[in-house]
Structures are given as C-alpha cells and as structure tokens.
Design a protein around this motif. Structure first.
Motif: not given
Length: 264
Positions: A11-14, A237-240
């Motif tokens: 789980l990821l943030g900006a 693509r990447g995260c967040a």
C-alpha cells in the motif's frame, strides 16, 4: 512510456515516486525498526481480525514477498507472477498474523501450486494462481466475485487494498495495512496502460491524481468490495502515480477456475 511492472507490491502513498521500480525477486525485506505509527499516505494499519482471510507468502527463511487471500480452508488465491517459478517446498503461507515480527497465527506449508495455464506475463492477463495448503486453516475465508457479478465491478465502488508491501518510507511494512480507493472505469485504465490493459481479465482502482495504491510486496493480495474479493494485486506503472491506477486480476473472470481448484 515506462514499462508496467509486476508489483511484488505494498500500500502506497503519493511520495512513493522515490521507490525503485525494478523487481529484483522475492527478497522484500522487513524493516526491523518500523514504528507502530508508520502509515501509508491515505492508508492505515488494518486489523487481521477484520480481514482474517488476508495472508502473506514467505520464502523458507521467512522473508515476505507477496500476499494472498484464503478462499477455502486449504486454498489461497494469489498472483501467478508471485509463484510461477516456485516449487511448493519454496513457499510458506502465514495466516492470522498482523505483525510480521509477531508469532500469532499459523505458518503452513504448500503442497501444490496451480498457475493459470494461459499466464505468460502480468500485462497479458491470467495473473492468478492457487496454492493448496498442507493443512486446513480455521480462519474465515473470503467470498469471491462470481463471473456474472457485474455490479460489484461498477465504476466508483469503494474498494479496500490490503498488504504488507513497500510504503512511502521505501521499506516494506511490518504491519498489515489497508487503504481505500474507488474502482475505475475500463476507459480510465486503458488511457494509462493502452494495450497492456485487458478489461476481460483486469480491473483498476485508484484516484486520477494518484496518492493511494499498492506497491512492491503487495502482489497477490486482496482487493475487496463490500466483503467480496474482486481483485488480486497485479501490476502498475510505478506506485500511486497520477494517471496510472493500480491494476488487479479480475477475480470474477476466474470464478470457475477457483471453484474447480477448491473442489480438487
């Protein structure tokens, strides 16, 4: 455009743009000093009692590398890319444990790994696998979406992402985390991923501006709508990142496969 990568995810943030996009295998390290208050942006710690079907996969040495969902007492649904090259003896399942450094719950071995026969890569779809456990578990299982259950996949439905993967700190989480994000339309997901998105086998969740997502270490973990398993963390693509919602295996498309494995 960057190539979408499987999310051996969390789980990821900006602020996760700083996290490396390379997938180096299953060695997602556990941060020994991860404080209790550490949270992803837009997410929070989750209780295993609220999500007893949420499990994680480890190497024989105990390193967590993916997530999964208990769909029967002896069956775990996860992503194909998590286990496609593994033998049963190289994977263990940890259930009933919220804190990866704790001793609660159970650690069970795997006797069989079924990978969808059409799986090739995450972007070609069919990113689903089923693990058969060496013993039944007593934890509550999760209901999974049926093939004809279109309503549960409606755009805007609030979905819960669950996992122990990489957070905005750049390390995997010691604790089970959850975040909320709406399901997107197929058009929205296709706008970001083009031909890498297949609406028949995938579903996306996220906000246009990004900020909430799964990431490395979360692959195979559950995406849940109203208590129903609708997705398994697959790739992104990447995260967040803005414009690139997380992509999940559309579980309803594989309901018959899951039922067959449960009955086997």
């Amino acid at each position: 455009m960057a190539i979408p990568l499987p999310r051996l995810r969390t789980l990821l943030g900006a602020s996760l743009a700083a996290v490396s996009l390379s997938v180096t295998g299953f060695g997602v390290a556990t941060a020994a000093d991860d404080p209790v208050e550490t949270r992803v942006i837009g997410g929070e710690r989750a209780s295993i009692e609220d999500h007893p079907y949420t499990v994680y996969l480890t190497t024989p040495s105990g390193i967590q590398f993916c997530g999964g969902a208990l769909v029967a007492p002896d069956k775990v649904a996860t992503a194909a890319h998590c286990v496609e090259d593994d033998s049963p003896s190289s994977v263990a399942v940890v259930a009933g444990r919220e804190d990866k450094q704790g001793t609660a719950g159970e650690v069970v071995g795997v006797t069989d790994i079924w990978v969808h026969p059409d799986y090739v890569t995450v972007t070609s779809g069919d990113d689903i696998a089923v693990l058969t456990l060496e013993t039944d578990l007593s934890y509550a299982t999760v209901e999974f979406a049926a093939a004809a259950d279109d309503a549960v996949y409606a755009e805007g439905n609030p979905a819960t992402i669950l996992g122990w993967g990489v957070t905005e700190t750049g390390s995997s989480s010691r604790y089970l985390l959850q975040a909320e994000a709406p399901l997107t339309s197929d058009a929205t997901c296709a706008a970001g991923y083009g031909i890498s998105y297949d609406s028949a086998s995938m579903i996306c969740a996220g906000y246009p501006e990004g900020g909430i997502d799964a990431c490395q270490g979360d692959s195979g973990g559950p995406l849940v709508v109203d208590g129903v398993l609708v997705g398994l963390t697959s790739f992104g693509r990447g995260c967040a990142e803005a414009g690139y919602p997380g992509v999940y295996t559309r579980v309803g498309a594989y309901a018959a496969d899951l039922e067959a494995r449960i009955a086997s």
